[in-house]
Design a protein around this motif. Structure first.
Motif, PDB file in Angstrom:
ATOM      1  N   UNK A  29      39.018  44.959  31.191  1.00  0.00           N
ATOM      2  CA  UNK A  29      38.829  43.717  31.936  1.00  0.00           C
ATOM      3  C   UNK A  29      38.887  42.559  30.922  1.00  0.00           C
ATOM      4  N   UNK A  30      39.403  41.390  31.313  1.00  0.00           N
ATOM      5  CA  UNK A  30      39.504  40.260  30.383  1.00  0.00           C
ATOM      6  C   UNK A  30      38.171  39.890  29.700  1.00  0.00           C
ATOM      7  N   UNK A  31      37.054  40.020  30.393  1.00  0.00           N
ATOM      8  CA  UNK A  31      35.758  39.701  29.778  1.00  0.00           C
ATOM      9  C   UNK A  31      35.423  40.673  28.652  1.00  0.00           C
ATOM     10  N   UNK A  56      20.920  42.476  24.201  1.00  0.00           N
ATOM     11  CA  UNK A  56      20.505  43.168  22.970  1.00  0.00           C
ATOM     12  C   UNK A  56      21.659  43.920  22.290  1.00  0.00           C
ATOM     13  N   UNK A  57      22.839  43.312  22.283  1.00  0.00           N
ATOM     14  CA  UNK A  57      23.986  43.905  21.594  1.00  0.00           C
ATOM     15  C   UNK A  57      24.655  45.047  22.341  1.00  0.00           C
ATOM     16  N   UNK A  58      24.238  45.282  23.592  1.00  0.00           N
ATOM     17  CA  UNK A  58      24.851  46.349  24.384  1.00  0.00           C
ATOM     18  C   UNK A  58      25.479  45.768  25.633  1.00  0.00           C
ATOM     19  N   UNK A  59      26.678  46.265  25.925  1.00  0.00           N
ATOM     20  CA  UNK A  59      27.390  45.832  27.126  1.00  0.00           C
ATOM     21  C   UNK A  59      27.091  46.809  28.243  1.00  0.00           C
ATOM     22  N   UNK A  60      26.764  46.257  29.410  1.00  0.00           N
ATOM     23  CA  UNK A  60      26.617  47.103  30.599  1.00  0.00           C
ATOM     24  C   UNK A  60      27.985  47.130  31.261  1.00  0.00           C
ATOM     25  N   UNK A  61      28.552  48.337  31.342  1.00  0.00           N
ATOM     26  CA  UNK A  61      29.945  48.457  31.768  1.00  0.00           C
ATOM     27  C   UNK A  61      30.147  49.548  32.814  1.00  0.00           C
ATOM     28  N   UNK A  62      31.271  49.395  33.516  1.00  0.00           N
ATOM     29  CA  UNK A  62      31.760  50.411  34.452  1.00  0.00           C
ATOM     30  C   UNK A  62      32.992  51.026  33.797  1.00  0.00           C
ATOM     31  N   UNK A  63      33.036  52.352  33.762  1.00  0.00           N
ATOM     32  CA  UNK A  63      34.187  53.031  33.171  1.00  0.00           C
ATOM     33  C   UNK A  63      34.810  53.921  34.238  1.00  0.00           C
ATOM     34  N   UNK A  86      25.696  57.655  37.617  1.00  0.00           N
ATOM     35  CA  UNK A  86      26.783  58.616  37.559  1.00  0.00           C
ATOM     36  C   UNK A  86      27.059  59.148  38.963  1.00  0.00           C
ATOM     37  N   UNK A  87      27.793  58.358  39.773  1.00  0.00           N
ATOM     38  CA  UNK A  87      28.080  58.824  41.139  1.00  0.00           C
ATOM     39  C   UNK A  87      28.921  60.103  41.095  1.00  0.00           C
ATOM     40  N   UNK A  88      28.466  61.117  41.785  1.00  0.00           N
ATOM     41  CA  UNK A  88      29.146  62.427  41.742  1.00  0.00           C
ATOM     42  C   UNK A  88      30.459  62.427  42.509  1.00  0.00           C
ATOM     43  N   UNK A  89      30.629  61.498  43.429  1.00  0.00           N
ATOM     44  CA  UNK A  89      31.829  61.497  44.263  1.00  0.00           C
ATOM     45  C   UNK A  89      32.957  60.632  43.707  1.00  0.00           C
ATOM     46  N   UNK A  90      32.742  59.998  42.562  1.00  0.00           N
ATOM     47  CA  UNK A  90      33.776  59.114  42.009  1.00  0.00           C
ATOM     48  C   UNK A  90      34.006  59.426  40.536  1.00  0.00           C
ATOM     49  N   UNK A  91      35.200  59.087  40.073  1.00  0.00           N
ATOM     50  CA  UNK A  91      35.508  59.224  38.648  1.00  0.00           C
ATOM     51  C   UNK A  91      35.126  57.924  37.949  1.00  0.00           C
ATOM     52  N   UNK A  92      33.850  57.596  38.057  1.00  0.00           N
ATOM     53  CA  UNK A  92      33.305  56.347  37.555  1.00  0.00           C
ATOM     54  C   UNK A  92      31.927  56.625  36.971  1.00  0.00           C
ATOM     55  N   UNK A  93      31.623  55.973  35.850  1.00  0.00           N
ATOM     56  CA  UNK A  93      30.268  55.992  35.313  1.00  0.00           C
ATOM     57  C   UNK A  93      29.891  54.564  34.956  1.00  0.00           C
ATOM     58  N   UNK A  94      28.628  54.261  35.111  1.00  0.00           N
ATOM     59  CA  UNK A  94      28.109  52.944  34.765  1.00  0.00           C
ATOM     60  C   UNK A  94      27.033  53.167  33.720  1.00  0.00           C
ATOM     61  N   UNK A  95      27.073  52.343  32.685  1.00  0.00           N
ATOM     62  CA  UNK A  95      26.074  52.501  31.637  1.00  0.00           C
ATOM     63  C   UNK A  95      26.174  51.423  30.587  1.00  0.00           C
ATOM     64  N   UNK A 117      29.685  45.368  34.080  1.00  0.00           N
ATOM     65  CA  UNK A 117      28.770  45.523  35.211  1.00  0.00           C
ATOM     66  C   UNK A 117      27.935  44.262  35.190  1.00  0.00           C
ATOM     67  N   UNK A 118      28.314  43.288  35.999  1.00  0.00           N
ATOM     68  CA  UNK A 118      27.692  41.967  35.954  1.00  0.00           C
ATOM     69  C   UNK A 118      26.325  41.957  36.621  1.00  0.00           C
ATOM     70  N   UNK A 119      25.365  41.332  35.937  1.00  0.00           N
ATOM     71  CA  UNK A 119      24.045  41.119  36.529  1.00  0.00           C
ATOM     72  C   UNK A 119      24.113  39.873  37.404  1.00  0.00           C
ATOM     73  N   UNK A 120      23.434  39.882  38.503  1.00  0.00           N
ATOM     74  CA  UNK A 120      23.459  38.722  39.408  1.00  0.00           C
ATOM     75  C   UNK A 120      22.352  37.756  39.100  1.00  0.00           C
TER      76      UNK A 120
END
Length: 120
Positions: A29-31, A56-63, A86-95, A117-120
């Motif tokens: 993603x561009x960001x 704190x130097x860590x990116x919250x991301x969707x892969x 870690x949704x079991x039904x998708x090839x996606x992880x967030x962390x 993974x943008x915070x609102x």
């Protein structure tokens, strides 16, 4: 007309550096790409978007992954990726992942796309 090398299909061929950049642009993603660029060039300043997904130097991301095998998950964890969802039904992880390790995601063949993974 400029002397550029043309591929068989008539389009200009890219230098190895341009090919690497194009690969990054297709997978990040561009960001996320702006964070990678900023880490390479210390003169660049953080974009306003960074505060929405970096703490704190860590990116919250969707892969998004091409496969979600144990080996793929193991490689992500080797990089220091902390799974939040870690949704079991998708090839996606967030962390979370240290921003210094973001470029290493490009080396993993099973990583299809990385977005914040943008915070609102």
């Amino acid at each position: 007309m400029a002397d550029e090398a043309l591929a068989v299909d008539g389009r200009p061929t890219l230098s190895p550096e341009e090919q690497k950049r194009a690969a990054l642009q297709s997978r990040f993603h561009p960001s996320i790409l702006s964070v990678i660029d900023r880490l390479k060039d210390k003169k660049l300043s953080p974009s306003p978007d960074e505060a929405k997904f970096i703490q704190n130097g860590k990116a919250e991301i969707q892969i998004w992954l091409t496969d979600k095998s144990d080996e793929t998950m193991h490689r992500l964890k080797e990089l220091g990726f902390e799974v939040v969802l870690d949704p079991k039904t998708a090839k996606l992880v967030i962390g979370r992942l240290s921003i210094e390790k973001l470029t290493a995601l490009a080396e993993l063949k099973s990583v299809r796309y990385v977005a914040p993974q943008m915070a609102n």
